[in-house]
Design a protein around this motif. Structure first.
Motif, short mmCIF file in Angstrom:
data_model
loop_
_atom_site.label_atom_id
_atom_site.label_comp_id
_atom_site.label_asym_id
_atom_site.label_seq_id
_atom_site.Cartn_x
_atom_site.Cartn_y
_atom_site.Cartn_z
N ALA A 14 -11.78 -12.03 35.75
CA ALA A 14 -12.94 -12.89 35.97
C ALA A 14 -14.12 -12.38 35.14
O ALA A 14 -14.38 -11.17 35.09
CB ALA A 14 -13.30 -12.91 37.44
N GLY A 15 -14.77 -13.34 34.48
CA GLY A 15 -15.88 -12.98 33.61
C GLY A 15 -15.48 -12.72 32.18
O GLY A 15 -16.34 -12.62 31.29
N SER A 17 -12.75 -13.42 28.68
CA SER A 17 -12.49 -14.52 27.77
C SER A 17 -11.03 -14.53 27.34
O SER A 17 -10.40 -13.48 27.22
CB SER A 17 -13.36 -14.40 26.52
OG SER A 17 -14.73 -14.44 26.82
N ARG A 66 -18.77 -23.13 29.69
CA ARG A 66 -17.91 -21.95 29.64
C ARG A 66 -16.80 -22.09 28.59
O ARG A 66 -16.43 -21.11 27.94
CB ARG A 66 -17.26 -21.70 31.00
CG ARG A 66 -18.26 -21.49 32.13
CD ARG A 66 -17.55 -21.03 33.40
NE ARG A 66 -16.61 -22.02 33.93
CZ ARG A 66 -15.30 -21.78 34.08
NH1 ARG A 66 -14.78 -20.61 33.75
NH2 ARG A 66 -14.52 -22.73 34.58
N ASN A 83 -14.55 -18.80 28.08
CA ASN A 83 -15.42 -17.69 28.42
C ASN A 83 -15.80 -17.75 29.89
O ASN A 83 -15.61 -18.78 30.55
CB ASN A 83 -16.68 -17.73 27.56
CG ASN A 83 -16.40 -17.58 26.08
OD1 ASN A 83 -15.44 -16.92 25.67
ND2 ASN A 83 -17.23 -18.20 25.26
N SER A 84 -16.35 -16.65 30.38
CA SER A 84 -16.78 -16.58 31.78
C SER A 84 -15.68 -17.09 32.72
O SER A 84 -15.92 -17.93 33.59
CB SER A 84 -18.07 -17.39 31.99
OG SER A 84 -19.11 -16.91 31.16
N LYS A 86 -12.90 -17.75 35.52
CA LYS A 86 -12.90 -17.67 36.98
C LYS A 86 -11.45 -17.71 37.47
O LYS A 86 -10.59 -18.30 36.80
CB LYS A 86 -13.66 -18.85 37.58
CG LYS A 86 -15.11 -18.96 37.14
CD LYS A 86 -15.76 -20.20 37.73
CE LYS A 86 -17.21 -20.32 37.30
NZ LYS A 86 -17.86 -21.53 37.86
N SER A 123 -9.40 -11.70 39.97
CA SER A 123 -10.78 -11.46 40.41
C SER A 123 -11.12 -9.99 40.35
O SER A 123 -10.27 -9.14 40.19
CB SER A 123 -10.96 -12.00 41.83
OG SER A 123 -10.03 -11.40 42.69
#
Length: 123
Positions: A14-15, A17, A66, A83-84, A86, A123
């Protein structure tokens, strides 16, 4: 016969790319619209992003800001930069191409599909 070959994807956090590529081969490949879709287990296939031959783009609300769809190489290749990330982005991702112009991100009526690439976000 047109074939779409996907590469990229895999696992990420998570976060972070990830990116996907889709390369077309075969004769008479001249779609007006190229796209990315995804399907999570137990869910319907949903549109992620589309790019038309005139450069216009549409995105699903869930990925706006994103993800970025782009195309290159005389339009036989298209990409999805994610990107970013989840955890809810986890799904099988498919590239596709359509003879007609895409005004939205519906998966209906696409003429060519890639083989699918798994993206898993932890996560």
């Amino acid at each position: 016969q047109v074939r779409l070959a996907q590469s990229g994807g895999g696992s990420g956090q998570a976060g972070g790319s990830l990116s996907l590529s889709c390369v077309a081969s075969g004769d008479d490949y001249n779609p007006a619209c190229k796209a990315w879709f995804r399907q999570a287990p137990g869910k319907e296939r949903e549109g992620v992003a589309v790019i038309n031959s005139d450069g216009t783009r549409n995105y699903a609300d869930s990925v706006k800001g994103r993800f970025t769809v782009s195309q290159a190489n005389a339009d036989i290749t298209h990409y999805l930069q994610m990107n970013s990330l989840k955890p809810e982005d986890t799904a099988m991702y498919y590239c596709a191409a359509h003879f007609g112009y895409c005004s939205g991100v519906s998966p209906v009526g696409f003429n060519y599909w890639g083989q699918g690439t798994q993206v898993a976000v932890s996560s």
